[in-house]
Write a protein that holds these residues in place. Structure first.
Motif, PDB file in Angstrom:
ATOM      1  N   GLY A  67      -6.729  11.176  -0.293  1.00  0.00           N
ATOM      2  CA  GLY A  67      -5.691  12.225  -0.171  1.00  0.00           C
ATOM      3  C   GLY A  67      -4.671  11.696   0.832  1.00  0.00           C
ATOM      4  O   GLY A  67      -3.483  11.814   0.272  1.00  0.00           O
ATOM      5  N   MET A  68      -4.749  11.275   1.819  1.00  0.00           N
ATOM      6  CA  MET A  68      -3.690  10.556   2.755  1.00  0.00           C
ATOM      7  C   MET A  68      -2.967   9.277   2.078  1.00  0.00           C
ATOM      8  O   MET A  68      -1.862   9.109   2.473  1.00  0.00           O
ATOM      9  CB  MET A  68      -4.308  10.299   4.128  1.00  0.00           C
ATOM     10  N   TYR A  69      -3.888   8.614   1.227  1.00  0.00           N
ATOM     11  CA  TYR A  69      -2.893   7.645   0.420  1.00  0.00           C
ATOM     12  C   TYR A  69      -1.788   8.240  -0.206  1.00  0.00           C
ATOM     13  O   TYR A  69      -0.583   7.795  -0.073  1.00  0.00           O
ATOM     14  CB  TYR A  69      -3.963   6.644  -0.313  1.00  0.00           C
ATOM     15  N   ALA A  70      -2.219   9.429  -1.033  1.00  0.00           N
ATOM     16  CA  ALA A  70      -1.112  10.002  -2.082  1.00  0.00           C
ATOM     17  C   ALA A  70      -0.173  10.785  -0.939  1.00  0.00           C
ATOM     18  O   ALA A  70       1.012  10.374  -1.322  1.00  0.00           O
ATOM     19  CB  ALA A  70      -1.940  10.921  -2.828  1.00  0.00           C
ATOM     20  N   LEU A 113      -5.811  -3.180  -1.333  1.00  0.00           N
ATOM     21  CA  LEU A 113      -5.293  -4.551  -1.995  1.00  0.00           C
ATOM     22  C   LEU A 113      -6.267  -5.198  -2.943  1.00  0.00           C
ATOM     23  O   LEU A 113      -6.047  -5.593  -4.052  1.00  0.00           O
ATOM     24  CB  LEU A 113      -4.960  -5.553  -0.997  1.00  0.00           C
ATOM     25  N   THR A 114      -7.673  -4.783  -2.658  1.00  0.00           N
ATOM     26  CA  THR A 114      -8.487  -5.610  -3.457  1.00  0.00           C
ATOM     27  C   THR A 114      -9.765  -4.670  -3.980  1.00  0.00           C
ATOM     28  O   THR A 114     -10.402  -5.181  -5.062  1.00  0.00           O
ATOM     29  CB  THR A 114      -9.481  -6.514  -2.803  1.00  0.00           C
ATOM     30  N   THR A 138      -4.241   3.876   6.089  1.00  0.00           N
ATOM     31  CA  THR A 138      -4.084   2.461   5.906  1.00  0.00           C
ATOM     32  C   THR A 138      -3.451   1.802   4.910  1.00  0.00           C
ATOM     33  O   THR A 138      -2.372   1.165   4.658  1.00  0.00           O
ATOM     34  CB  THR A 138      -5.285   1.778   6.318  1.00  0.00           C
ATOM     35  N   ALA A 139      -4.086   2.557   3.655  1.00  0.00           N
ATOM     36  CA  ALA A 139      -3.700   1.855   2.329  1.00  0.00           C
ATOM     37  C   ALA A 139      -2.200   2.304   2.046  1.00  0.00           C
ATOM     38  O   ALA A 139      -1.410   1.661   1.528  1.00  0.00           O
ATOM     39  CB  ALA A 139      -4.599   2.745   1.264  1.00  0.00           C
ATOM     40  N   ILE A 160       0.259   0.043   4.069  1.00  0.00           N
ATOM     41  CA  ILE A 160       0.226  -1.201   3.135  1.00  0.00           C
ATOM     42  C   ILE A 160       1.136  -1.032   1.953  1.00  0.00           C
ATOM     43  O   ILE A 160       2.012  -1.851   1.776  1.00  0.00           O
ATOM     44  CB  ILE A 160      -1.050  -1.650   2.876  1.00  0.00           C
ATOM     45  N   GLY A 161       0.759   0.152   1.116  1.00  0.00           N
ATOM     46  CA  GLY A 161       1.587   0.345   0.043  1.00  0.00           C
ATOM     47  C   GLY A 161       3.026   0.543   0.313  1.00  0.00           C
ATOM     48  O   GLY A 161       4.000   0.217  -0.266  1.00  0.00           O
ATOM     49  N   ASN A 162       3.366   1.286   1.469  1.00  0.00           N
ATOM     50  CA  ASN A 162       4.646   1.513   1.954  1.00  0.00           C
ATOM     51  C   ASN A 162       5.568   0.121   2.247  1.00  0.00           C
ATOM     52  O   ASN A 162       6.761   0.283   2.027  1.00  0.00           O
ATOM     53  CB  ASN A 162       4.922   2.590   3.034  1.00  0.00           C
TER      54      ASN A 162
END
Lengths: 702, 205
Positions: free
Chosen positions: A351-354, A608-609, A668-669, A672-674
């Protein structure tokens, strides 16, 4: 009190089981070998849906050393549980690929494996649907989502205010199925003797395992012993009893010998849970000054046909940002897939990734610093509930992280920092995780020789529970931690909740604290030597630990990432990761730091993986072992820093602590995406950011 | 291939083989078990092994040396890493029957390997000092792998990140990048990597 006790709470003391772990002496579930112990090997379904038409065990039973092949016809009957994933070998139905269809038992591991491989299985298959699509047919709104959260929350006029917003983001993000993959595969050693069942299991909580085994085998709980002395990681996948422990006990009952069963690495993903894939639609509306006017987070996910589990990925939107107009909602499709379950920070992690990616997109659209944007929308109270926060230091985490990371020097333009083939960028994202706590019991005994023994059925899955509970006891007793011994990890001890939801230390520590305070009072009141058996006090935090709080209680944090993107190959390399957390009082900086870092590393993998895939044809999870599913390795992980700010919060528990095991993966994701966006100028919205995806999108960058 | 090359190949093969070919001498054709003699942590073991038994399962299930862990059984995770004749190996990928005459060191034998007084190998001590693990399941493999890796670097074996300009055979300076590259066969799901690298650097320093 604390000042009198050295090595007590807040000290970075070494983990107590460390010596055993580095010298190979720590025993895990399948490392116990009772006399006469034999081995089991599981046969699993190779079709996505249908039933077993016939099982041919003749060849398997001819394998030298084989003792039995359990099938639905021969396996012990189990009483019903609420958990359909545990009803193994009870009928011929195959609800998903990987479902147990037979269990071979033999004198040796090799013979058990050979026998399992010799079982002939014929299936009648049915049409199946195993892949989550954008708008899955049959998707429904569940009654509630994981954690007991409401499936939907609505405030104000989110759609109307979004439509009218001068600046808006409308984006879809996708997180694939993810696998917990603790290093220790799920396994158990089970033995029956005189109507008593003893099980060495790898679980995040021995008491829930005992309760389920007692239920399915229709025994009083006191005739079941479950030992979880050392547990090789769980990350949610060992949160509740999983099928392996039931199977091991069934096999032992059937052959009347102790039985060891370890699932293979590939069997894990289909039998012990996974993080369900989530498809997110995020709509953010804002004024030109960055004030959010609408936040809409809609999540579509899958569950299996046999058990509903709904990843609560829209829930963080109810906590994070101010605003009177919001919709957070979930839909789920029941597919012919293995049953999803908890994986580190269920809900918050995807959820927090999005959400945090969308906030970054909004910052770009506003040409505003993303930290400034978050600060501008900091709420005075929990937006969804209106309750005051017991403590909230998100802005302080962002500022402290910015200082440590060197954020002030950041050039906000995207896609402009090039060195040879490499583009570099930095990103930030916020983190949050709720404060959870459950009632627990504990006892403590003061012995005449000065030793204090704390007894509680806590589980150490790698958190350092023995150590931190000794510190909590030492502080409450006013002694040094070396005068405290902690006994944990077996159902012979006072009942305690599982290690999950970042709630273990709070839950166990509360009971330990109460027992020790009670003992300290009694020691203070009495005079003369202690009796030979010592003096014992106990505590049960039912009614206190689970009392409703008038406060919204969450930990917060901020993650910063620097990445390099190779424009020739599309490879993304994380160069720096830095986290700052506000998680109440940090009880042991040494072990806490390891948990925060570990969460960030798992978040790096998510970014990433790590990507599970469902094969549309077979309904199987593809690449489900550690070669096909890349969890971060040494070379993927640069120097990672975890920091925290001092946070005092009187509304939590006697220690003043918040959970720390999961927040490290949250956001964290997104950070990194940002950072990848900042490096390349391209926004990727589907995890993981593998070279093929980045390279295909980045052709114009070269 | 002409005859001179053939004899050359034969000579070099003989030079590196330490056990008499074809291995256990007393295995009749069709046998499924053979007698194997090997030393583990300095102790001699002579035992009949099922030809399907891996070195890892021999250690764990027959010799009660459970320090070596089974994380994947496929050589993918490194939790089973032990030293065989001084070199690090994935013991889940080796058949025990092929280890006749081998000298095996597992995590249980690392302290003795260091040849010092005290209960722990310096690297084990460094792992404790740096909190280089959490659940501990990958730890024995990380330790054995790092011990083997240090020897490889000392002997000048290059890795994928070693400067090609460096002369073969001279000891490789172990930067953080070198350590990370060389230990990448050992997975840690708890994410203790940064602390493991610190621990390894401690024993180099």
């Amino acid at each position: 009190m604390a000042s009198q006790a050295h090595n007590a709470v807040g000290s970075p003391i070494e983990r107590r089981e460390g010596g055993a772990k580095v010298s190979g002496g720590a025993l895990y579930a399948t490392e116990y070998t009772p006399p006469g112990c034999v081995y089991a090997w599981l046969v699993t379904a190779t079709v996505p849906k249908g039933r077993v038409a016939s099982l041919d065990t003749a060849a398997a039973l001819k394998v030298p050393g084989v003792l039995a092949v359990l099938t639905p016809d021969s396996a012990p009957r189990l009483a019903d549980t609420d958990d359909a994933t545990l009803a193994v070998l009870q009928n011929s139905e195959v609800p998903h690929h990987g479902w147990p269809v037979a269990l071979a038992v033999a004198e040796t591991l090799e013979a058990a494996r050979a026998a399992a491989g010799s079982v002939g299985v014929a299936y009648e298959t049915e049409p199946h649907e195993s892949v989550l699509t954008e708008d899955p047919p049959g998707a429904y709104t569940p009654d509630e989502v994981n954690g007991g959260h409401p499936t939907e929350r609505r405030r104000g006029d989110p759609e109307g205010r979004f439509a009218a917003a001068p600046v808006k983001i409308d984006a879809r993000y996708r997180v694939p199925p993810l696998y917990n993959h603790p290093m220790e595969p799920h396994g158990a050693t089970a033995s029956w003797r005189d109507g008593r069942l003893t099980v060495y299991d790898t679980s995040q909580g021995a008491d829930p395992v005992r309760a389920v085994l007692a239920q399915v085998f229709e025994l009083p709980e006191e005739r079941v012993t479950v030992v979880c002395e050392h547990v090789g990681g769980g990350f949610g996948s060992k949160g509740t009893p999983r099928p392996h422990v039931v199977l091991a006990a069934m096999a032992s009952l059937h052959v009347r010998r102790p039985v060891k069963l370890a699932l293979t690495r590939r069997q894990l993903t289909e039998l012990v849970g996974h993080r369900a894939p989530t498809d997110h639609r995020l709509r953010l509306g804002a004024e030109p000054d960055g004030t959010l006017t609408s936040l809409i987070h809609e999540v579509t996910t899958h569950t299996s046909r046999i058990k509903e589990f709904v990843e609560q990925a829209a829930v963080p939107g109810r906590v994070m940002y101010a605003g009177a107009n919001s919709l957070t909602a979930h839909r789920v499709a029941a597919l012919d897939v293995p049953t999803p379950s908890w994986m580190r920070a269920p809900g918050e992690a995807p959820g927090m990734y999005a959400l945090e990616s969308a906030v970054d997109e909004l910052a770009c659209a506003l040409a505003m610093d993303p930290i400034e944007l978050r600060t501008r929308n900091e709420p005075d109270e929990e937006p969804d509930s209106g309750r005051p926060f017991s403590s909230r230091h998100l802005v302080e985490c962002l500022r402290e992280g910015a200082k440590r990371f060197g954020w002030a020097e950041r050039d906000h333009r995207a896609g402009v920092r090039r060195s040879g083939a490499w583009l570099t960028g930095t990103g930030v994202a916020a983190a949050t995780y709720p404060v959870l706590v459950s009632p627990s019991r504990a006892t403590v005994t003061a012995h005449p020789d000065g030793l204090h023994v704390v007894r509680i059925n806590a589980t150490d899955i790698g958190t350092g529970a023995r150590t931190v509970l000794a510190q909590i006891a030492a502080e409450a007793l006013g002694v040094g931690a070396e005068a405290v011994r902690t006994e944990i990890g077996t159902t012979g001890l006072p009942k305690a909740p599982l290690a999950g939801g970042s709630s273990g230390t709070a839950s166990w520590g509360w009971a330990v604290h109460e027992a020790c305070r009670s003992l300290a009072r009694r020691l203070h009141e009495r005079s003369g030597p202690l009796p030979p058996e010592g003096l014992t006090a106990s505590a049960d935090t039912r009614g206190t630990a689970d009392a409703e709080s008038p406060y919204a209680r969450h930990a917060f944090g901020a993650h910063f990432a620097e990445v390099g993107v190779d424009t020739d190959t599309g490879e993304v390399r994380v160069r720096r990761l830095l986290g700052v957390y506000a998680a109440g009082r940090i009880l042991n900086p040494r072990t806490a730091g390891s948990q925060f870092i570990g969460g960030m590393v798992m978040g790096l993998g998510m970014a990433l993986t790590e990507g599970g895939r469902v094969d549309p044809a077979s309904g199987a999870f593809l690449g489900s072992d550690l070669a096909g599913y890349h969890v971060p390795a040494h070379a993927d992980v640069p120097e990672v820093e975890a920091h925290w700010i001092d946070e005092e919060d009187a509304h939590l528990n006697p220690m003043g602590s918040k959970g720390i095991g999961e927040i490290g993966i949250v956001g964290t994701a997104a950070a990194i995406g940002n950072a990848v966006h900042h490096a390349t100028g391209i926004r990727f919205r589907e995890l993981p950011l593998t070279p093929d995806q980045v390279h295909a999108a980045g052709r114009g960058l070269v | 291939m002409d005859s001179s090359e053939e004899s050359h190949a034969g000579a070099s093969a003989q030079a590196v083989r330490h056990a008499p070919w074809p291995g256990p001498a007393d295995s009749p054709a069709g046998a499924t078990e053979s007698r194997v003699a090997l030393r583990v942590n300095g102790f001699s073991h002579t035992t009949e092994v099922d030809h399907r038994t891996t070195l890892l399962d021999l250690l764990r299930e027959r010799l009660a040396l459970t320090g070596s862990k089974k994380g994947c059984d496929h050589g993918q995770c490194g939790a089973c890493t032990v030293l065989v004749d001084g070199r690090r190996v994935n013991s889940c990928l080796l058949l025990a029957v092929a280890q006749d005459g081998a000298e095996v060191v597992t995590v249980e034998g690392l302290a003795d390997l260091a040849g010092e007084d005290g209960d722990l190998h310096p690297l084990q001590r460094a792992f404790l000092d740096r909190d280089a693990f959490q659940c501990g399941y990958c730890t024995p493999g990380q330790l054995c792998s790092a011990v083997g890796m240090l020897e490889e670097a000392r002997a000048g074996a290059p890795s994928a990140v070693t400067d090609p300009q460096q002369g073969l055979g001279s000891a490789v300076r172990l930067t953080g990048e070198e350590i990370r590259e060389r230990l990448s066969g050992n997975l840690c799901r708890c994410g203790a990597y940064p602390h493991i690298v610190e621990a390894v650097r401690d024993v180099i320093a």
